[in-house]
Enzyme design. Structure first.
Site, PDB file in Angstrom:
ATOM      1  N   GLU A  38     -34.839  76.439 101.206  1.00 50.71           N
ATOM      2  CA  GLU A  38     -34.939  76.394 102.808  1.00 50.71           C
ATOM      3  C   GLU A  38     -34.398  77.486 103.517  1.00 50.71           C
ATOM      4  OE1 GLU A  38     -35.419  75.522 106.449  1.00 50.71           O
ATOM      5  OE2 GLU A  38     -36.101  73.909 105.219  1.00 50.71           O
ATOM      6  N   GLY A  43     -32.388  69.676 106.615  1.00 47.89           N
ATOM      7  CA  GLY A  43     -32.652  68.586 107.321  1.00 47.89           C
ATOM      8  C   GLY A  43     -33.798  68.948 108.323  1.00 47.89           C
ATOM      9  N   GLY A  44     -34.234  70.160 108.414  1.00 47.73           N
ATOM     10  CA  GLY A  44     -35.313  70.650 109.283  1.00 47.73           C
ATOM     11  C   GLY A  44     -35.514  70.127 110.748  1.00 47.73           C
ATOM     12  N   ILE A 183     -43.954  63.295 122.443  1.00 49.06           N
ATOM     13  CA  ILE A 183     -42.752  64.288 122.867  1.00 49.06           C
ATOM     14  C   ILE A 183     -42.766  64.409 124.450  1.00 49.06           C
ATOM     15  CG2 ILE A 183     -42.507  66.962 122.821  1.00 49.06           C
ATOM     16  CD1 ILE A 183     -43.648  66.926 119.901  1.00 49.06           C
ATOM     17  N   ALA A 314     -40.773  61.402 110.871  1.00 49.89           N
ATOM     18  CA  ALA A 314     -39.836  61.873 109.737  1.00 49.89           C
ATOM     19  C   ALA A 314     -39.769  60.699 108.758  1.00 49.89           C
ATOM     20  CB  ALA A 314     -38.325  61.896 110.491  1.00 49.89           C
ATOM     21  N   HIS A 439     -31.268  33.047 119.484  1.00 50.59           N
ATOM     22  CA  HIS A 439     -31.321  33.094 121.438  1.00 50.59           C
ATOM     23  C   HIS A 439     -30.101  33.210 121.813  1.00 50.59           C
ATOM     24  CE1 HIS A 439     -32.590  31.697 125.100  1.00 50.59           C
ATOM     25  NE2 HIS A 439     -31.515  30.830 125.023  1.00 50.59           N
TER      26      HIS A 439
END
Length: 462
Positions: A38, A43-44, A183, A314, A439
């Site tokens: 990475e 986590g990107g 978005i 994701a 309920h």
């Protein structure tokens, strides 16, 4: 860091976002020797520039709205404004905690984590800043970045992307949002809650255009009530700076002006210059092409996440990464039914769905074979308590299973789990109607809708 050229990993993963790290964790769990590469942060996009930070902003906006509206619940409160630095601190603290947890998780699974910029150098190797990492199999998971349009330059100043919007040092007085998809409407919702005058520009005829048309219309009604403006059905033509902001011109000549322009027309794959095409990987418009098992045309290479032309979510990346890891470990892999993936837009009110739209069902089964039912949240006690409005719409094949569940209202994202089971287990309305729902809950509305569809409505008219 184990990165000896003589080491050959079972799996080398290029990209540490949702799809990449899910494959790494599951692969290591199954006994594979895994290297995860990475260039930015583990986590990107989801963790650092997408799901998590946007939902933190939306929650801060929800708190602001609840404070303004507290009097209607008999609570005395005063709203004094938004401290954007404090909002960012709250958001960043959430991200930081999850980031540290993810780092610890990867370390605990004994995944070899390599920081650096990777480049596919052969069908079985990735070069990382001059070092070669060899693997029996390569997984491409390099994700996506915000897109723009030809001639529309995102400068990070007045014309910004979602990345810039997440770190903006002020609440803009006014904003134009180009794009009425997930978005765009999420930022429209958050900014309106913060006090911004918002206008959404969407070239198609509805907001959230991939959702069932009924959901789009309900959201549009709610946005009008909130004072969020939108222009539908006309495409963008140009943008230019003014003395105080930006002016947007549409194809029909109509113009709009605001302090900032947020370009939210979607995300495109990160694949250029990474060696994919040079190694023979089949591509289309920057996306890596895969089969239902996430295999590319090169036997030693797979791809997952936003890099491939599937749903950019994701949780889809997680599922695709797990599928690849399990396939490589020799387990039976089951292809993903993308219609069966839950989808949530976290604006106010929320839009949630699973399955297919009524229009799609009619296209597949024929108009005379499709039944649709709408259950208004006005009949639901918890929704009355929360003062939320909306509907649950069910789409059923006549005398058969429910093939679509479409929901609009506050907290509907929390109801989509049961909806997912209904769709994926091909449940009949009568089977769901037999289940007792607590309920008063909003989840009860899903049960009431199925009671009505099964021909025995309780808190709704025949």
């Amino acid at each position: 860091m184990a990165n000896d050229a003589s080491t050959v990993f079972d799996l080398v993963i290029l990209g540490g976002g949702s799809g990449g790290y899910a494959a790494a964790l599951r692969g290591a769990q199954l006994g594979l020797d895994v290297a995860l590469i990475e260039k930015n942060k583990l986590g990107g996009t989801c963790l650092h520039n997408g799901c998590i930070p946007t939902k933190a902003l939306l929650h801060a906006g929800e708190v602001a709205d609840q404070t303004r509206e507290a009097e209607q619940f008999g609570v005395k409160a005063s709203f004094e404004g938004i401290d954007i630095k404090a909002v960012h601190k709250y958001k960043d603290d959430v991200i930081s905690g999850l980031y540290k947890g993810l780092q610890g998780l990867v370390a605990s699974r004994k995944v070899t984590y390599i920081e650096g910029t990777g480049h596919l150098s052969s069908p079985t190797s990735v070069d990382v800043d001059g070092r070669r990492v060899e693997g029996r199999h390569i997984l491409l998971a390099t994700g996506s970045v915000p897109k723009s349009l030809p001639g529309l330059e995102i400068d990070g100043n007045r014309i910004i992307s979602s990345d810039h919007a997440l770190t903006l040092d002020r609440v803009p007085e006014s904003a134009i949002i180009l794009g009425g998809g997930v978005i765009g409407v999420e930022f429209a919702s958050a900014w309106k809650s913060f006090g911004t005058d918002v206008t959404v520009i969407e070239g198609l005829k509805h907001l959230v255009p991939v959702e069932d048309e009924n959901s789009s219309k309900l959201l549009e009604r709610a946005f009008r009530k909130r004072g969020i403006k939108f222009n539908l059905g006309t495409f963008f033509q140009s943008a230019e700076y003014t003395d105080n902001g930006v002016k947007v011109t549409l194809a029909d000549g109509k113009t709009f002006e605001a302090e900032v322009l947020l370009v939210a027309i979607g995300r495109g794959p990160v694949s250029a210059g990474l060696g994919y095409e040079e190694q023979g990987v089949a591509m289309d418009r920057g996306y890596v092409l895969v089969d239902e098992y996430m295999r590319t045309n090169v036997p030693t290479i797979s791809a997952v996440g936003d890099l491939v032309p599937t749903l950019q979510l994701a949780h889809v990346g997680f599922a695709e990464g797990i599928l690849v890891a399990e396939r490589l470990a020799g387990l039976k892999a089951v292809p993903i039914d993308y219609d069966g993936v839950p989808r949530v837009t976290y604006c106010h009110p929320e839009v949630a769905s699973v399955g297919i739209t009524e229009a799609k069902a009619k296209e597949i089964y024929g108009a005379d074979k499709v039944v649709a039912l709408k259950y208004n949240l006005a009949g639901n006690g918890k929704s009355k308590i929360l003062k939320t409005a909306g509907e649950i719409k069910l789409v059923q094949v006549k005398d058969g299973a429910v093939v679509g569940v479409h929901m609009v209202g506050d907290r509907m994202g929390e109801q989509v789990g049961e909806a997912q089971l209904i769709y994926n287990w091909e449940a009949l309305p009568a089977e769901v109607a037999q289940l007792i729902h607590a309920h008063p809950t909003q989840n009860e509305a899903l049960g009431e809708a199925h009671l009505a569809l099964a021909g025995k409505p309780l808190h709704s008219h025949d």
